[in-house]
Motif scaffolding. Sequence first.
Motif, PDB file in Angstrom:
ATOM      1  N   VAL A  27      34.064 -58.937  -6.712  1.00 54.93           N
ATOM      2  CA  VAL A  27      34.529 -59.582  -5.482  1.00 54.93           C
ATOM      3  C   VAL A  27      34.907 -61.030  -5.758  1.00 54.93           C
ATOM      4  O   VAL A  27      35.904 -61.550  -5.232  1.00 54.93           O
TER       5      VAL A  27
ATOM      6  N   LEU B 206      38.252 -58.234   6.174  1.00 53.86           N
ATOM      7  CA  LEU B 206      36.942 -57.729   5.763  1.00 53.86           C
ATOM      8  C   LEU B 206      36.255 -58.662   4.781  1.00 53.86           C
ATOM      9  O   LEU B 206      35.042 -58.640   4.641  1.00 53.86           O
TER      10      LEU B 206
ATOM     11  N   PRO C 143      37.627 -53.137   0.089  1.00 50.16           N
ATOM     12  CA  PRO C 143      36.826 -52.099   0.774  1.00 50.16           C
ATOM     13  C   PRO C 143      36.032 -51.224  -0.186  1.00 50.16           C
ATOM     14  O   PRO C 143      34.925 -50.787   0.148  1.00 50.16           O
TER      15      PRO C 143
ATOM     16  N   ARG D 254      27.783 -60.652   3.986  1.00 48.33           N
ATOM     17  CA  ARG D 254      26.843 -59.658   3.474  1.00 48.33           C
ATOM     18  C   ARG D 254      26.377 -60.037   2.080  1.00 48.33           C
ATOM     19  O   ARG D 254      25.224 -59.873   1.725  1.00 48.33           O
TER      20      ARG D 254
ATOM     21  N   TYR E 274      34.821 -52.206  -3.127  1.00 46.83           N
ATOM     22  CA  TYR E 274      33.667 -53.012  -3.528  1.00 46.83           C
ATOM     23  C   TYR E 274      32.587 -52.972  -2.440  1.00 46.83           C
ATOM     24  O   TYR E 274      31.392 -52.879  -2.742  1.00 46.83           O
ATOM     25  N   ASP E 275      33.011 -53.036  -1.205  1.00 45.32           N
ATOM     26  CA  ASP E 275      32.058 -53.031  -0.102  1.00 45.32           C
ATOM     27  C   ASP E 275      31.286 -51.713  -0.039  1.00 45.32           C
ATOM     28  O   ASP E 275      30.063 -51.695   0.150  1.00 45.32           O
ATOM     29  N   SER E 276      31.979 -50.596  -0.228  1.00 42.71           N
ATOM     30  CA  SER E 276      31.299 -49.287  -0.212  1.00 42.71           C
ATOM     31  C   SER E 276      30.346 -49.145  -1.384  1.00 42.71           C
ATOM     32  O   SER E 276      29.230 -48.642  -1.239  1.00 42.71           O
TER      33      SER E 276
ATOM     34  N   GLU F  41      33.566 -60.808   6.309  1.00 44.03           N
ATOM     35  CA  GLU F  41      32.324 -60.070   6.554  1.00 44.03           C
ATOM     36  C   GLU F  41      31.608 -59.763   5.251  1.00 44.03           C
ATOM     37  O   GLU F  41      30.391 -59.825   5.173  1.00 44.03           O
ATOM     38  N   ALA F  42      32.395 -59.433   4.218  1.00 44.46           N
ATOM     39  CA  ALA F  42      31.769 -59.140   2.927  1.00 44.46           C
ATOM     40  C   ALA F  42      31.078 -60.378   2.372  1.00 44.46           C
ATOM     41  O   ALA F  42      30.011 -60.295   1.785  1.00 44.46           O
TER      42      ALA F  42
ATOM     43  N   SER G 131      27.181 -51.107  -0.761  1.00 42.47           N
ATOM     44  CA  SER G 131      26.274 -50.461   0.180  1.00 42.47           C
ATOM     45  C   SER G 131      25.398 -49.423  -0.519  1.00 42.47           C
ATOM     46  O   SER G 131      24.179 -49.351  -0.292  1.00 42.47           O
TER      47      SER G 131
END
Length: 454
Positions: A300, A328, A275, A335, A277-279, A331-332, A282
């Motif tokens: 990742v 997640l 999470p 993206r 890494y995802d933030s 989904e990552a 973004s």
Amino acid sequence: MRLFNAWEMGQDQTKQQIEKGLHLYQSNQTEKALRVWMRVLEKSADPAGRFRVLGCLITAHAEMGRYKDMLKFAVVQIDTARELEDPDYLTESYLNLARSNEKLCEFQKTISYCKTCLNMQGTTVSLQLNGQVSLSMGNAFLGLSIFQKALECFEKALRYAHNNDDKMLECRVCCSLGNFYAQIKDYEKALFFPCKAAELVNDYGKGWSLKYRAMSQYHMAVAYRKLGRLADAMDCCEESMKIALQHGDRPLQALCLLCFADIHRSRKDVQTAIPRYDSSMSIMTEIGNRLGLIQVLLGVTKCWMIQKELDKVPPDRRDPGMPQLPPLVGEARLRLTRRHRWAPPPLPEALQAVPVGPRGRGGRRGPLGLPSARPAPARPRSPPPPPLLCTGMDCNKSVWPGKRRACLRRRARGRGGTGSGRGRDGSNARCRLRPCPAPGWRRGHHSADLAGGT
């Protein structure tokens, strides 16, 4: 005389408004400060005042991560400097243009603009900027992984800082040197230089911006993590993140989130790392930091490699507390693979409810890969090839082309009507195949009127 006094009063008002914006900006009222400066930029007719307020806007947008707006103001500042016809102003404007391209990871342009700055013949003021020019050029070479030239530029910037007694520049150079040695995996020096920058902040930074302390703490956290001192890395990164959140420093927030994720990955805590890494991804996408995006993707990927190694453990030997990748990650992955691809423009409203065509799941596809509004026309089918008539004396069968070889092999093995491979007339003729001359052919034997045909 009255015109001269009015011009001086306009200059004084411009200076007062600029100082007012600076006071608001230092008290973390960034949006109000930007509105004050934009109002000055629209109303002021003084080129020198416009140049100064453009410098303030460039610095503010750089710290907020609005790099594209920073580049726009840098271009306007160059035009203003050319109106002033002063080499010092022109050197400073080209430096801001180089820094803007550096933030956008346009490293070749950064190097070109830095060389332009160094080739300008200015006064003592422009010579004092050569240290910052060398620092920006070193960061660009580091982004291109040209390590030897990057180190030369950093050493040159450090000499300028020592000669001019510029502690702020020395602090920034130490942070960049920490990043440099971290990339070439000399982790002891990667820790030494950020610690030196932190000492400079403690000794001389009472009136400095808190971003210097935040940057030194961040680079210390990176070095601590590389050395395996994860607890110290977490403490330094938390302090840097607090300052970044307090001042709204989006680029530093993205870097701190990346560092947090790397720390959790080093602890094999994949479920917590993903999470973050995802933030970070973004924010990196929002501000346009492509180099930071590459670092996020590498992190990742390493998480997936850790999970792959954990999946090799047999289920009966698997620890119940073993970390697992959360949902997640799927989904990552989408993206990461699709975020920077070109996406076709949305369909018009008239075509959004078009029924799916008859060709399978997706129907007929248009030039952009979208469902077509018209159904697919039926493809014309070519007629099947005519059967071939075996013209042997004892074989009046119509055969298909795919069976011709089998018929020939049967005749060659002597399985004809006479049992010797010869025809009824006693000849040693082979089974000849030719297109059936009759229009009424069908599968199997021909009709009676063709049974005795040759």
